[in-house]
Write a protein that holds these residues in place. Sequence first.
Motif, PDB file in Angstrom:
ATOM      1  N   ASN A 223       0.913  -1.354   0.077  1.00  0.00           N
ATOM      2  CA  ASN A 223       0.044   0.038   0.001  1.00  0.00           C
ATOM      3  C   ASN A 223       0.696   1.289  -0.029  1.00  0.00           C
ATOM      4  OD1 ASN A 223      -2.469   1.111   0.050  1.00  0.00           O
ATOM      5  ND2 ASN A 223      -2.844   1.171   1.996  1.00  0.00           N
ATOM      6  N   LEU A 224       0.102   2.531  -0.227  1.00  0.00           N
ATOM      7  CA  LEU A 224       1.033   3.711  -0.003  1.00  0.00           C
ATOM      8  C   LEU A 224       1.186   3.832   1.421  1.00  0.00           C
ATOM      9  CD1 LEU A 224      -0.712   6.345  -2.779  1.00  0.00           C
ATOM     10  CD2 LEU A 224       1.354   4.504  -2.832  1.00  0.00           C
ATOM     11  N   THR A 225       2.326   4.551   1.752  1.00  0.00           N
ATOM     12  CA  THR A 225       2.410   5.049   3.152  1.00  0.00           C
ATOM     13  C   THR A 225       1.614   6.233   3.215  1.00  0.00           C
ATOM     14  OG1 THR A 225       4.264   6.344   2.419  1.00  0.00           O
ATOM     15  CG2 THR A 225       4.941   4.336   3.419  1.00  0.00           C
TER      16      THR A 225
ATOM     17  N   HIS B  83      11.188  19.843  -0.357  1.00  0.00           N
ATOM     18  CA  HIS B  83      10.473  18.973   0.694  1.00  0.00           C
ATOM     19  C   HIS B  83       9.140  18.566   0.286  1.00  0.00           C
ATOM     20  CE1 HIS B  83       9.387  22.871   1.599  1.00  0.00           C
ATOM     21  NE2 HIS B  83       8.257  22.426   2.248  1.00  0.00           N
ATOM     22  N   PHE B  84       8.616  17.568   1.201  1.00  0.00           N
ATOM     23  CA  PHE B  84       7.372  16.931   0.759  1.00  0.00           C
ATOM     24  C   PHE B  84       6.537  17.098   1.709  1.00  0.00           C
ATOM     25  CE2 PHE B  84       4.558  13.132   0.209  1.00  0.00           C
ATOM     26  CZ  PHE B  84       4.691  13.121  -0.974  1.00  0.00           C
TER      27      PHE B  84
ATOM     28  N   GLY C 192       0.525  13.757   1.331  1.00  0.00           N
ATOM     29  CA  GLY C 192       0.961  14.891   0.624  1.00  0.00           C
ATOM     30  C   GLY C 192       0.973  14.598  -0.901  1.00  0.00           C
ATOM     31  N   ALA C 193       0.495  13.493  -1.379  1.00  0.00           N
ATOM     32  CA  ALA C 193       0.646  13.210  -2.742  1.00  0.00           C
ATOM     33  C   ALA C 193      -0.166  14.341  -3.837  1.00  0.00           C
ATOM     34  CB  ALA C 193       0.012  11.896  -3.175  1.00  0.00           C
ATOM     35  N   GLU C 194      -1.171  14.905  -3.422  1.00  0.00           N
ATOM     36  CA  GLU C 194      -1.702  15.708  -4.302  1.00  0.00           C
ATOM     37  C   GLU C 194      -0.735  16.807  -4.435  1.00  0.00           C
ATOM     38  OE1 GLU C 194      -6.553  16.684  -4.712  1.00  0.00           O
ATOM     39  OE2 GLU C 194      -5.510  16.910  -2.736  1.00  0.00           O
TER      40      GLU C 194
ATOM     41  N   PHE D 190      -5.338  11.940  -7.787  1.00  0.00           N
ATOM     42  CA  PHE D 190      -3.828  11.970  -8.003  1.00  0.00           C
ATOM     43  C   PHE D 190      -3.504  11.595  -9.332  1.00  0.00           C
ATOM     44  CE2 PHE D 190      -0.450   8.500  -6.008  1.00  0.00           C
ATOM     45  CZ  PHE D 190       0.415   9.705  -6.121  1.00  0.00           C
ATOM     46  N   GLU D 191      -2.663  12.314  -9.859  1.00  0.00           N
ATOM     47  CA  GLU D 191      -2.176  12.240 -11.399  1.00  0.00           C
ATOM     48  C   GLU D 191      -0.881  12.080 -11.624  1.00  0.00           C
ATOM     49  OE1 GLU D 191      -4.765  16.363 -12.102  1.00  0.00           O
ATOM     50  OE2 GLU D 191      -3.752  15.377 -14.092  1.00  0.00           O
TER      51      GLU D 191
END
Length: 238
Positions: free
Chosen positions: A137-139, A160-161, A145-147, A174-175
């Motif tokens: 799975n994704l963490t 930074h993330f 923070g992915a968006e 999510f793209e």
Amino acid sequence: MDNGWEISAQAWVDSIGERGDWGREHVLDPVILGRITGRSFKRALDVGCGEGRFCRMLKEAGIAATGIDPTPLLELARRRDPSGDYRPGRAEQLDFEDRTFDLVVSYITLVDIPDFRSAIREMARVLKPGGALLVANLTGFTSAGAEQGWVKDADGKRLHFPVDRYLEEFPFWFEWSGIRIENWHRPLSAYMAAFLEAGLTLTFFAEPAPISGEPSSQETFRRVPWFVVMEWEKPAAA
Ligand SMILES: C[S@@+](CC[C@H](N)C(=O)[O-])C[C@H]1O[C@@H](n2cnc3c(N)ncnc32)[C@H](O)[C@@H]1O
């Protein structure tokens, strides 16, 4: 249900290829295959099988595989593997008897599934006692923070993330690479609680690092690892 898969299916197939995308090839497959090799699994369910790559890998490993998926990707799986067992279905309500499989796989699907608690209950239900639920799975910090992704400080120097709203549960779009799909962020604790409530026992946990791939991509991945891999066992007495 518009979760983006109708229009993203072809871009997904193009990005995944037969070796998998970067994360699958260099990070996840080595760990996942390591959990399967040399064990005596006979019948596996791949929940959210997509275009069927992992079902084909299971077959190659000598394990009878059934794949379920609710999107047009299923038709692509059937075309690629006409003798395979691919059925329309949703994780939240699996159309199988209790205790059917000795291996259930969720290969980056929990982030896609709106009602993940029902899905985990269902995956546990269809497992045989002693069987394994293998999850990639994704963490939580990447889904939080992915968006937005990586950003630069105002002075343009430090990348930074940013992570925000970590303890909440929320959907986001999510793209990447022409793909645009709806995923869900949940904190790791929400997933762990659901596995425990389903009566499962944790037997393996990893935040795997890349074992290959271009050094610059490896370095970026190590700064913010995307994946968690877990194996949960259904106790023999269950
Ligand atoms: C990121 S893709 C992963 C596909 C495949 N497991 C792989 O690793 O190549 C997520 C998959 O979850 C599927 N999915 C979305 N909602 C689902 C649901 N409610 N139940 C089962 N699968 C679902 C999607 O159709 C898609 O195939």
